[in-house]
Structures are given as structure tokens and as C-alpha cells.
Motif scaffolding. Structure first.
Motif, PDB file in Angstrom:
ATOM      1  N   VAL B  81       0.860  -1.190   0.000  1.00 13.67           N
ATOM      2  CA  VAL B  81       0.000   0.000   0.000  1.00 13.67           C
ATOM      3  C   VAL B  81       0.893   1.236   0.000  1.00 13.67           C
ATOM      4  CG1 VAL B  81      -1.721   1.293   1.327  1.00 13.67           C
ATOM      5  CG2 VAL B  81      -1.851  -1.193   1.233  1.00 13.67           C
ATOM      6  N   ILE B  82       0.737   2.091  -1.006  1.00 11.46           N
ATOM      7  CA  ILE B  82       1.601   3.282  -1.089  1.00 11.46           C
ATOM      8  C   ILE B  82       0.828   4.587  -0.884  1.00 11.46           C
ATOM      9  CG2 ILE B  82       3.449   2.269  -2.475  1.00 11.46           C
ATOM     10  CD1 ILE B  82       2.082   3.558  -4.945  1.00 11.46           C
ATOM     11  N   GLY B  83      -0.460   4.483  -0.799  1.00 16.30           N
ATOM     12  CA  GLY B  83      -1.242   5.709  -0.589  1.00 16.30           C
ATOM     13  C   GLY B  83      -2.692   5.374  -0.304  1.00 16.30           C
ATOM     14  N   ALA B  84      -3.437   6.403   0.083  1.00 17.44           N
ATOM     15  CA  ALA B  84      -4.866   6.192   0.344  1.00 17.44           C
ATOM     16  C   ALA B  84      -5.672   7.181  -0.487  1.00 17.44           C
ATOM     17  CB  ALA B  84      -5.146   6.377   1.823  1.00 17.44           C
ATOM     18  N   ASP B  85      -6.975   7.083  -0.350  1.00 17.92           N
ATOM     19  CA  ASP B  85      -7.864   7.914  -1.170  1.00 17.92           C
ATOM     20  C   ASP B  85      -7.612   9.407  -0.932  1.00 17.92           C
ATOM     21  OD1 ASP B  85     -10.576   7.219  -2.748  1.00 17.92           O
ATOM     22  OD2 ASP B  85     -10.619   9.222  -1.890  1.00 17.92           O
ATOM     23  N   PRO B  86      -7.456  10.189  -2.009  1.00 15.46           N
ATOM     24  CA  PRO B  86      -7.196  11.620  -1.814  1.00 15.46           C
ATOM     25  C   PRO B  86      -8.444  12.425  -1.462  1.00 15.46           C
ATOM     26  CG  PRO B  86      -7.143  11.084  -4.135  1.00 15.46           C
ATOM     27  CD  PRO B  86      -7.409   9.807  -3.423  1.00 15.46           C
ATOM     28  N   TYR B  90     -14.330   8.268  -0.096  1.00 15.34           N
ATOM     29  CA  TYR B  90     -14.225   6.846  -0.430  1.00 15.34           C
ATOM     30  C   TYR B  90     -13.235   6.155   0.496  1.00 15.34           C
ATOM     31  CZ  TYR B  90     -16.296   8.532  -4.777  1.00 15.34           C
ATOM     32  OH  TYR B  90     -17.105   9.124  -5.697  1.00 15.34           O
ATOM     33  N   SER B  92     -10.449   3.721  -0.034  1.00 13.22           N
ATOM     34  CA  SER B  92      -9.640   2.995  -1.014  1.00 13.22           C
ATOM     35  C   SER B  92      -8.161   3.155  -0.688  1.00 13.22           C
ATOM     36  CB  SER B  92      -9.928   3.509  -2.420  1.00 13.22           C
ATOM     37  OG  SER B  92      -9.404   4.808  -2.580  1.00 13.22           O
ATOM     38  N   ARG B  93      -7.352   2.297  -1.290  1.00  7.26           N
ATOM     39  CA  ARG B  93      -5.903   2.359  -1.111  1.00  7.26           C
ATOM     40  C   ARG B  93      -5.236   2.285  -2.480  1.00  7.26           C
ATOM     41  NH1 ARG B  93      -7.561   3.719   2.965  1.00  7.26           N
ATOM     42  NH2 ARG B  93      -7.287   2.886   5.046  1.00  7.26           N
ATOM     43  N   ILE B  94      -4.068   2.887  -2.579  1.00  8.29           N
ATOM     44  CA  ILE B  94      -3.314   2.837  -3.826  1.00  8.29           C
ATOM     45  C   ILE B  94      -2.202   1.798  -3.658  1.00  8.29           C
ATOM     46  CG2 ILE B  94      -1.939   4.179  -5.468  1.00  8.29           C
ATOM     47  CD1 ILE B  94      -3.530   6.656  -4.282  1.00  8.29           C
ATOM     48  N   VAL B 128      -5.833   0.991  -7.915  1.00  3.47           N
ATOM     49  CA  VAL B 128      -6.659   1.494  -6.811  1.00  3.47           C
ATOM     50  C   VAL B 128      -7.474   0.327  -6.261  1.00  3.47           C
ATOM     51  CG1 VAL B 128      -8.488   3.096  -6.137  1.00  3.47           C
ATOM     52  CG2 VAL B 128      -6.778   3.816  -7.801  1.00  3.47           C
ATOM     53  N   SER B 217      -8.135  -0.605   8.034  1.00  5.21           N
ATOM     54  CA  SER B 217      -7.588   0.749   8.189  1.00  5.21           C
ATOM     55  C   SER B 217      -6.071   0.728   8.396  1.00  5.21           C
ATOM     56  CB  SER B 217      -8.274   1.473   9.337  1.00  5.21           C
ATOM     57  OG  SER B 217      -8.002   0.808  10.541  1.00  5.21           O
ATOM     58  N   LEU B 219      -3.863  -1.425   6.685  1.00  3.21           N
ATOM     59  CA  LEU B 219      -3.275  -2.306   5.672  1.00  3.21           C
ATOM     60  C   LEU B 219      -1.900  -1.813   5.243  1.00  3.21           C
ATOM     61  CD1 LEU B 219      -6.010  -3.131   3.045  1.00  3.21           C
ATOM     62  CD2 LEU B 219      -4.980  -4.659   4.686  1.00  3.21           C
ATOM     63  N   GLU B 220      -0.964  -2.729   5.118  1.00  4.22           N
ATOM     64  CA  GLU B 220       0.359  -2.336   4.611  1.00  4.22           C
ATOM     65  C   GLU B 220       0.730  -3.130   3.360  1.00  4.22           C
ATOM     66  OE1 GLU B 220       3.422  -1.125   7.646  1.00  4.22           O
ATOM     67  OE2 GLU B 220       1.946  -2.080   8.934  1.00  4.22           O
TER      68      GLU B 220
END
Lengths: 162, 231
Positions: B81-86, B90, B92-94, B128, B217, B219-220
Motif C-alpha cells: 500500500v503506497i497511498g490512500a484515497d485523496p 471513499y 480505497s488504497r493505492i 486502486v 484501516s 493495511l500495509e
């Protein structure tokens, strides 16, 4: 040349707010701050040009939507609409004072949230449950964080001799 | 000699005291420099140890995912996981893996504890992941004992729940909630969570509260199951 540098700085601000938002929500998933919205509102107030509002709203919205599960355009439309309303308010009210800026940021954040929900209900046929407390809290956070951010954006986008 | 002795004794004594003092001063200066240097080294080692500890934890998590991968026997990819929803609308994770790693839209994602979501957007090197706690998410689920089927949904700021479970179905608190496979996204039998409560809903249905087995919440890393090519 100076104009070009300033425009580049503005573009960097826009992109970096989205990147920063992605990183912040990675570590604080419940974060209610909407940095890209604050950036669009700053540009609207600072540039006093509708073109900048539309341009920044489109870029920020497109970037946000492309990194979200939602459909493309929803965030862009919201930011352009709220930015345009802020632009109109800017022509009527003097926003030099901190309190006025705070109020405008707060109202704009609330409008952005309500418009976003309305668009989801109207165009995506979703059964949204409106979390008033969350929307109000988000507005307060955006308004409180917006003032120091405005100052920071001003420092970045304006040359030192001004 | 007798006259000079006390005088010499004091002079020599004083000189040697000064010499000792000077040597101590020089030693102290060196000790101070050495101390600062050692403190710096300790700080550096501490950072290195922290880095190693973090790496060990990460390897542990990846090992758990590898075990899960082996037990499932399905083609899959581990992603970070490198990012989350901007936006805060929503859930979501990137992820750091995309089309190049074989990911596609609707690939299900799991953590060591259970189902976490599905891929909704894919680019070349990132994707995503829509979490099962997202308001737009829906997972076909069944209850382990009663075999009652339904759809797991989420509402912003609320506990996930199962919709469309018939009111006549007997639901037991603590019962496992598994994927049903009927949504054609999540393979059948994956753990989603546990039943927490049940209350009557509209018409002939009941609303079953679920606590998720995976902590979405935090997640890695996730295991993304690749889609099998349709024949």
C-alpha cells in the motif's frame, strides 16, 4: 520569465496538494482535511481569475478522481462549481481579513461536501446518508488549516521582493 | 643543595601538577569529542536497528501472505500500500502493482486475516483498491452455519452489515461470514468477518451486523488474486 516561474509554482502547489493528501490519508485514514480544495480556493482568491479557478479545479479534480474508486469528473465539477461561487463572493466581499477568509473557507467546504453528495445521489443513484457532524467537522478543519496554508502558498508563489 | 631542595621540590611539583592538569584537559577534550562521536554512532546504530526491526516485521507479514498464497493455490501478486484515497468520501488504497504485474479490474485482494477489497482501477504500475468498507462496495457473502446468503455493504462511519438475509434465517452471533462466490469477483469460502448482531430490516429481510476479520484501516501489504483467463 517571472510570470512563467509563478505559474510553475502554482502548478507545483496544485499537484503537491494531491500527492500530500494521498500520503496523509495513508497514515491518517480518518483525516477530514481536503488540501486540494484549499489549494483551489486559494488560487481563486489570490489570482482573482475565473480561468485559474476552472483550470485548477479541473486538474485537482481529475487527479483526485483518477486515484479514487469514484467516477471521473465528480470532484472536478464540485471544485469548479465551489471555486466559481467563491470567485463571485470574492468580487462582492473584501477577503483581506483573516476572519472573512476563514468564513469563506468554511462555507465553501460545506458547499463542496453538499454538492458532492447531491451529485452522487442525482447522477449515480446512490442512497447517501448525510453525516452532518462529519461535514461540519470537515468544514471547520479546512477553514482552520486553510489560513496558515494560504500564508504558506503566498510565500511559495510570490517572489521574495514583493 | 639543602637550600635549593624545597624550592625545587615545589617548582617541580607545581610543574608536574600543571602537566597533569594539561594532560587531563587534553584527555577531557578528546573524551568530549569521542563522546559526541560515540553518541552519533549510537544514534546511527539505533536507527539501523529500528530499520532492521521494521524490515523483520515486514518480512513476517510477507511470510504470512506467502503462506496464504500457498494455501489458496491461486495465482496471486503481493502488493504494497503506497497511498490512500485523496478524498475523504471513499475508502480505497493505492497499490504499488499494476497491469505489468498481472493485475486487472475486479481482482480480489486479501490480507492474512481475510478479504479486504477489490481492484477498481489499474494503470501500468499502480492500482486502486476499493476496500470492503467503502460505501459503493458490495460483497456476496454467506453465513457459515446457516448458509444464508446476502450482500455485505458499508455505510460511512458505521459498522458493515449484510443485506437481503431472509427474516426466517437463524443467525448466530459469532458465526463466520464467508464469501459466497456469487458476485463472480471473490472466490467462494474466503473469510470476511463474524456476525455481531441481527435486527429486522425492511420487508422480509433482516440486517446482520458484521465485524470484519481484517483491519482494513491498517493495511500495509495485500495479496491480490489474479483473474483467471476466461475460456
Amino acid at each position: 520569465m517571472a510570470n512563467f516561474l509563478r505559474s510553475t509554482a502554482v502548478l507545483i502547489i496544485i499537484v503537491s496538494t494531491v500527492v500530500l493528501q494521498v500520503l496523509l490519508t495513508r497514515y491518517f485514514p480518518r483525516l477530514l482535511l481536503d488540501l486540494p480544495l484549499v489549494a483551489v480556493l486559494y488560487l481563486t482568491m489570490a489570482k482573482e481569475s475565473l480561468l485559474w479557478t476552472i483550470l485548477s479545479g479541473t486538474v485537482v479534480g481529475f487527479l483526485q478522481d483518477s486515484l479514487s474508486p469514484g467516477p471521473l469528473g465528480l470532484n472536478g465539477f464540485t471544485k469548479i462549481a465551489v471555486g466559481s461561487l467563491t470567485y463571485m463572493a470574492n468580487t462582492v466581499i473584501a477577503i483581506d481579513r483573516g476572519a472573512t477568509r476563514w468564513g469563506l473557507l468554511f462555507v465553501s467546504s460545506l458547499l463542496a461536501a453538499l454538492l458532492f453528495l447531491a451529485l452522487r445521489i442525482l447522477f449515480l443513484n446512490r442512497n447517501e446518508t448525510m453525516d452532518g457532524e462529519r461535514i461540519l467537522l470537515s468544514g471547520l478543519i479546512n477553514a482552520c488549516a486553510g489560513l496558515p496554508l494560504f500564508y504558506l502558498f503566498e510565500k511559495i508563489s510570490q517572489p521574495a521582493n514583493e | 643543595m639543602e637550600v635549593a631542595y624545597p624550592f625545587l621540590k615545589h617548582v617541580v611539583g607545581s610543574v608536574s601538577s600543571v602537566a597533569v592538569l594539561w594532560r587531563d584537559y587534553i584527555d577531557l577534550r578528546h573524551a568530549r569529542e569521542e563522546n559526541a562521536e560515540l553518541k552519533g554512532q549510537i544514534e546511527q546504530y539505533r536507527r539501523t536497528v529500528l530499520g532492521y526491526e521494521e524490515r523483520i516485521r515486514e518480512i513476517g507479514r510477507l511470510q504470512v501472505l506467502s503462506d496464504l498464497e500457498a494455501s489458496l493455490g491461486l495465482p496471486s501478486v503481493k502488493a504494497r500500500v503506497i497511498g490512500a484515497d485523496p478524498t475523504h468520501w471513499y475508502q480505497s488504497r493505492i497499490l504499488d502493482k499494476g497491469r505489468e504485474a498481472g493485475l486487472a479490474r475486479d481482482c480480489p485482494a486479501l490480507s492474512a486475516d481475510g478479504v479486504v477489497g477489490r481492484i477498481v482501477q489499474v494503470s501500468r504500475n499502480s492500482s486502486v483498491l476499493q476496500l470492503i468498507t467503502d460505501v459503493d462496495s458490495g460483497v456476496g457473502v454467506l453465513l457459515e452455519n446457516s448458509r444464508a446468503q446476502g450482500v455485505l455493504k458499508s455505510e460511512a462511519g458505521h459498522q458493515p452489515f449484510i443485506e437481503y438475509v431472509g427474516s426466517s434465517e437463524e443467525v448466530v452471533v459469532g458465526e463466520k461470514v464467508l464469501t459466497s462466490g456469487l458476485d463472480q469477483i471473490y472466490p467462494k469460502g474466503l473469510l470476511v468477518g463474524y456476525v455481531t448482531d441481527s435486527k429486522p430490516a425492511k420487508q422480509v429481510f433482516q440486517r446482520v451486523g458484521v465485524t470484519l476479520s481484517a483491519n482494513v484501516s491498517k493495511l500495509e501489504e495485500v495479496l491480490v488474486l489474479k483473474k483467471e483467463p476466461r475460456s
